[in-house]
Scaffold this motif. Structure first.
Motif, PDB file in Angstrom:
ATOM      1  N   SER A  11       0.813  -1.220   0.000  1.00 31.19           N
ATOM      2  CA  SER A  11       0.000   0.000   0.000  1.00 31.19           C
ATOM      3  C   SER A  11       0.843   1.264   0.000  1.00 31.19           C
ATOM      4  O   SER A  11       0.308   2.360  -0.154  1.00 31.19           O
ATOM      5  N   TYR A  13       4.253   3.782  -1.279  1.00 34.16           N
ATOM      6  CA  TYR A  13       4.696   4.297  -2.575  1.00 34.16           C
ATOM      7  C   TYR A  13       5.604   3.303  -3.303  1.00 34.16           C
ATOM      8  O   TYR A  13       5.437   3.052  -4.499  1.00 34.16           O
ATOM      9  N   ALA A  35      -0.480  -5.400   3.322  1.00 38.20           N
ATOM     10  CA  ALA A  35      -0.398  -4.065   3.917  1.00 38.20           C
ATOM     11  C   ALA A  35      -0.513  -4.205   5.428  1.00 38.20           C
ATOM     12  O   ALA A  35      -0.568  -5.330   5.964  1.00 38.20           O
ATOM     13  N   THR A 143      19.327  -0.789  -2.416  1.00 32.81           N
ATOM     14  CA  THR A 143      19.978   0.437  -1.931  1.00 32.81           C
ATOM     15  C   THR A 143      18.960   1.469  -1.455  1.00 32.81           C
ATOM     16  O   THR A 143      17.796   1.437  -1.847  1.00 32.81           O
ATOM     17  N   CYS A 145      17.538   5.360  -1.795  1.00 32.38           N
ATOM     18  CA  CYS A 145      17.311   6.120  -3.039  1.00 32.38           C
ATOM     19  C   CYS A 145      18.400   7.168  -3.279  1.00 32.38           C
ATOM     20  O   CYS A 145      18.967   7.238  -4.376  1.00 32.38           O
ATOM     21  N   SER A 177       7.839  11.875  -2.610  1.00 31.14           N
ATOM     22  CA  SER A 177       7.512  10.453  -2.428  1.00 31.14           C
ATOM     23  C   SER A 177       8.652   9.710  -1.736  1.00 31.14           C
ATOM     24  O   SER A 177       8.451   8.628  -1.193  1.00 31.14           O
ATOM     25  N   GLY A 178       9.852  10.295  -1.745  1.00 28.85           N
ATOM     26  CA  GLY A 178      10.988   9.681  -1.041  1.00 28.85           C
ATOM     27  C   GLY A 178      10.733   9.535   0.447  1.00 28.85           C
ATOM     28  O   GLY A 178      11.335   8.680   1.105  1.00 28.85           O
ATOM     29  N   ASN A 301      13.359   8.192  -7.790  1.00 28.04           N
ATOM     30  CA  ASN A 301      13.559   7.518  -6.495  1.00 28.04           C
ATOM     31  C   ASN A 301      12.698   6.266  -6.351  1.00 28.04           C
ATOM     32  O   ASN A 301      13.072   5.323  -5.649  1.00 28.04           O
ATOM     33  N   GLY A 305      15.767   4.121  -7.835  1.00 25.91           N
ATOM     34  CA  GLY A 305      16.020   4.318  -6.407  1.00 25.91           C
ATOM     35  C   GLY A 305      15.288   3.343  -5.504  1.00 25.91           C
ATOM     36  O   GLY A 305      15.540   3.306  -4.309  1.00 25.91           O
TER      37      GLY A 305
HETATM   38  N1  NDP Z   1       9.839   6.028  -1.126  1.00 26.47           N
HETATM   39  C1  NDP Z   1      11.028   5.885  -1.677  1.00 26.47           C
HETATM   40  O1  NDP Z   1      11.418   6.644  -2.594  1.00 26.47           O
HETATM   41  C2  NDP Z   1      11.943   4.792  -1.219  1.00 26.47           C
HETATM   42  C3  NDP Z   1      11.630   3.950  -0.174  1.00 26.47           C
HETATM   43  N2  NDP Z   1      12.537   2.992   0.223  1.00 26.47           N
HETATM   44  C4  NDP Z   1      12.241   2.122   1.348  1.00 26.47           C
HETATM   45  O2  NDP Z   1      11.147   1.273   1.026  1.00 26.47           O
HETATM   46  C5  NDP Z   1      10.378   1.009   2.206  1.00 26.47           C
HETATM   47  C6  NDP Z   1       8.942   1.450   1.928  1.00 26.47           C
HETATM   48  O3  NDP Z   1       8.960   2.846   1.657  1.00 26.47           O
HETATM   49  P1  NDP Z   1       7.691   3.645   1.172  1.00 26.47           P
HETATM   50  O4  NDP Z   1       6.902   2.846   0.205  1.00 26.47           O
HETATM   51  O5  NDP Z   1       8.164   4.985   0.780  1.00 26.47           O
HETATM   52  O6  NDP Z   1       6.855   3.754   2.551  1.00 26.47           O
HETATM   53  P2  NDP Z   1       5.298   3.994   2.745  1.00 26.47           P
HETATM   54  O7  NDP Z   1       5.181   4.683   4.071  1.00 26.47           O
HETATM   55  O8  NDP Z   1       4.726   4.665   1.560  1.00 26.47           O
HETATM   56  O9  NDP Z   1       4.690   2.507   2.867  1.00 26.47           O
HETATM   57  C7  NDP Z   1       4.977   1.693   3.983  1.00 26.47           C
HETATM   58  C8  NDP Z   1       4.301   0.348   3.837  1.00 26.47           C
HETATM   59  O10 NDP Z   1       4.576  -0.445   4.995  1.00 26.47           O
HETATM   60  C9  NDP Z   1       3.347  -0.793   5.649  1.00 26.47           C
HETATM   61  N3  NDP Z   1       3.553  -0.714   7.107  1.00 26.47           N
HETATM   62  C10 NDP Z   1       3.520   0.373   7.901  1.00 26.47           C
HETATM   63  N4  NDP Z   1       3.773   0.021   9.178  1.00 26.47           N
HETATM   64  C11 NDP Z   1       3.959  -1.317   9.193  1.00 26.47           C
HETATM   65  C12 NDP Z   1       4.232  -2.267  10.204  1.00 26.47           C
HETATM   66  N5  NDP Z   1       4.377  -1.909  11.489  1.00 26.47           N
HETATM   67  N6  NDP Z   1       4.339  -3.577   9.845  1.00 26.47           N
HETATM   68  C13 NDP Z   1       4.171  -3.973   8.561  1.00 26.47           C
HETATM   69  N7  NDP Z   1       3.903  -3.100   7.557  1.00 26.47           N
HETATM   70  C14 NDP Z   1       3.813  -1.802   7.866  1.00 26.47           C
HETATM   71  C15 NDP Z   1       2.334   0.218   5.162  1.00 26.47           C
HETATM   72  O11 NDP Z   1       1.035  -0.367   5.257  1.00 26.47           O
HETATM   73  P3  NDP Z   1      -0.309   0.507   5.538  1.00 26.47           P
HETATM   74  O12 NDP Z   1      -0.308   1.595   4.523  1.00 26.47           O
HETATM   75  O13 NDP Z   1      -1.404  -0.486   5.303  1.00 26.47           O
HETATM   76  O14 NDP Z   1      -0.238   0.979   6.937  1.00 26.47           O
HETATM   77  C16 NDP Z   1       2.788   0.434   3.717  1.00 26.47           C
HETATM   78  O15 NDP Z   1       2.346  -0.635   2.931  1.00 26.47           O
HETATM   79  C17 NDP Z   1      11.036   1.805   3.338  1.00 26.47           C
HETATM   80  O16 NDP Z   1      11.910   0.978   4.057  1.00 26.47           O
HETATM   81  C18 NDP Z   1      11.802   2.879   2.608  1.00 26.47           C
HETATM   82  O17 NDP Z   1      12.882   3.342   3.320  1.00 26.47           O
HETATM   83  C19 NDP Z   1      13.723   2.827  -0.399  1.00 26.47           C
HETATM   84  C20 NDP Z   1      14.085   3.627  -1.447  1.00 26.47           C
HETATM   85  C21 NDP Z   1      13.229   4.689  -1.924  1.00 26.47           C
END
Ligand code: NDP
Ligand code: X2W
Length: 333
Positions: A11, A13, A35, A143, A145, A177-178, A301, A305
């Motif tokens: 769910s 980004y 999610a 890695t 981003c 979005s990062g 990213n 990224g």
């Molecule tokens: N965004 C970016 O550009 C980048 C992100 N990353 C890494 O990727 C990972 C995800 O990032 P991003 O998509 O931006 O983050 P988001 O905050 O957009 O999404 C986080 C996800 O994790 C779920 N979540 C939240 N809390 C928990 C929990 N306690 N246990 C299990 N699942 C949980 C959320 O579910 P729900 O919505 O249902 O609560 C959601 O699906 C991170 O580790 C981030 O550092 C790495 C590189 C780039």
């Protein structure tokens, strides 16, 4: 049936971009997407760009993920280890989070706090020797981003002896979005539009990862939040060594890399040109006044990224051409 794939954290980004890429991948079949607070929602309710993808988000537990040959973890920091530990041996895992990127427990605690979960194969295929290591690994740490943007600019220059590893300065801007979809920082449109703001000044968590991957000994990094949804643009400067040509060093390093493009002389990277792609655009010169090397690096990213890179790593882990299901070209304007 192709390779059965599940996405945990679908769910978010990064998870949403993974779902989009998997849907267009000729060898991957999406079997589960999970999610946390949004478990039970249809994917298309959470990601309107994925209308037509008929799947409901499950809970992030071993049972929901159990039918997959390949699991992508796109979870907040600190959540990956427990989920990975419950997956069967032999299941390939690519973690998009930071939990398994660092070799040093001390550096982990310094930047992230808490206990260090461990170290997996570092997933940046363009680093020397990385493709073979990724191909032989069941677990790969994608890695960060900013880290991908900066390592791709810097690693070849240090390896070729062109840049002084003890004198590196980075200023890098990221789209919002990062920060993730559940960002703790204030991302109200009325406050970020028309604004550039530095954050985590002098203390960004990716510095440890960049130093580990490039051999840089001293690196100062200033991140800036930019009013755009996607993209990172990093300006990396370093003291020049041995009169080396930074552009030639980059061209030599990436001659066979399908996703890293050293632009024609005179062209400089734009984030918009990389949006939606798995590419990184680079350009380099020598400052006519200070004599410092300047490299500018841009990528998406959520693409190179995060999700694109994760798919590239998974392709390599499964012996597929690394470009499978990924676009070299962006979607600008
Ligand atoms: N965004 C970016 O550009 C980048 C992100 N990353 C890494 O990727 C990972 C995800 O990032 P991003 O998509 O931006 O983050 P988001 O905050 O957009 O999404 C986080 C996800 O994790 C779920 N979540 C939240 N809390 C928990 C929990 N306690 N246990 C299990 N699942 C949980 C959320 O579910 P729900 O919505 O249902 O609560 C959601 O699906 C991170 O580790 C981030 O550092 C790495 C590189 C780039
Ligand atoms: C704009 C913004 O806030 N970006 C995040 C990028 C974090 C990221 O994506 O990397 P990790 O996986 O290491 O958390 C930041 O600077 O912390």
């Amino acid at each position: 049936m192709g390779i059965r794939v599940a996405v945990a954290g679908a769910s978010g980004y990064a998870g949403g971009e993974l779902l989009r890429l998997i849907a267009g991948h000729p060898e991957f079949d999406l079997v589960a997407a999970t999610a946390h607070s949004q478990a039970g929602s249809p994917v298309s309710a959470v990601h309107p760009q994925l209308a037509g993808l008929d799947l409901t988000l499950g809970a992030t537990d071993a049972e929901t993920l159990s039918g997959a040959d390949l699991v992508f973890l796109a979870l907040p920091h600190g959540q990956s280890a427990a989920v990975a530990a419950r997956l069967a041996e032999g299941v390939r895992v690519v973690d998009l989070g930071a939990d398994f990127r660092l070799e040093s427990a001390e550096q982990w605690t310094r930047y992230y706090g808490g206990g260090h979960a461990g170290t997996w194969t570092y997933g940046l295929p363009e680093l020397p020797g990385a493709r073979a290591a990724i191909a032989g690994a069941d677990r790969v740490a994608n890695t960060g981003c900013y880290a991908a943007t900066i390592i791709l600019a810097l690693a070849p220059l240090i390896a070729a002896g062109v840049a002084d590893p003890e004198d590196v300065v980075v200023v890098a801007s990221s789209g919002t979005s990062g920060a993730g979809r559940n960002a703790k920082v204030n991302l109200l449109a009325s406050e970020i539009m028309g604004d550039l703001s530095p954050y985590k000044v002098g203390a960004h968590q990716h510095v440890a990862e960049i130093k580990q991957a490039t051999g840089a000994g001293s690196l100062s990094m200033t991140p800036i939040l930019a009013p755009m949804p996607r993209g990172i643009l990093a300006t990396v400067t370093a003291r020049r060594r041995n009169g080396g040509d930074p552009r030639e060093a980059l061209q030599a390093a990436y001659a066979d890399a399908p996703f890293v493009h050293v632009l024609p002389e005179g062209s400089w990277p734009h984030t918009a040109a990389t949006a939606g792609s798995n590419s990184c655009h680079l350009q380099a010169t020598v400052d006519i006044d200070s004599g410092r090397i300047i490299v500018v690096s841009a990528l998406d990213n959520l693409g190179k990224g995060a999700a694109g890179q994760a798919v590239q790593n998974a392709n390599i882990m499964f012996g597929l051409p690394e470009t499978t299901g990924l676009s070299v070209f962006g979607v600008a304007p």
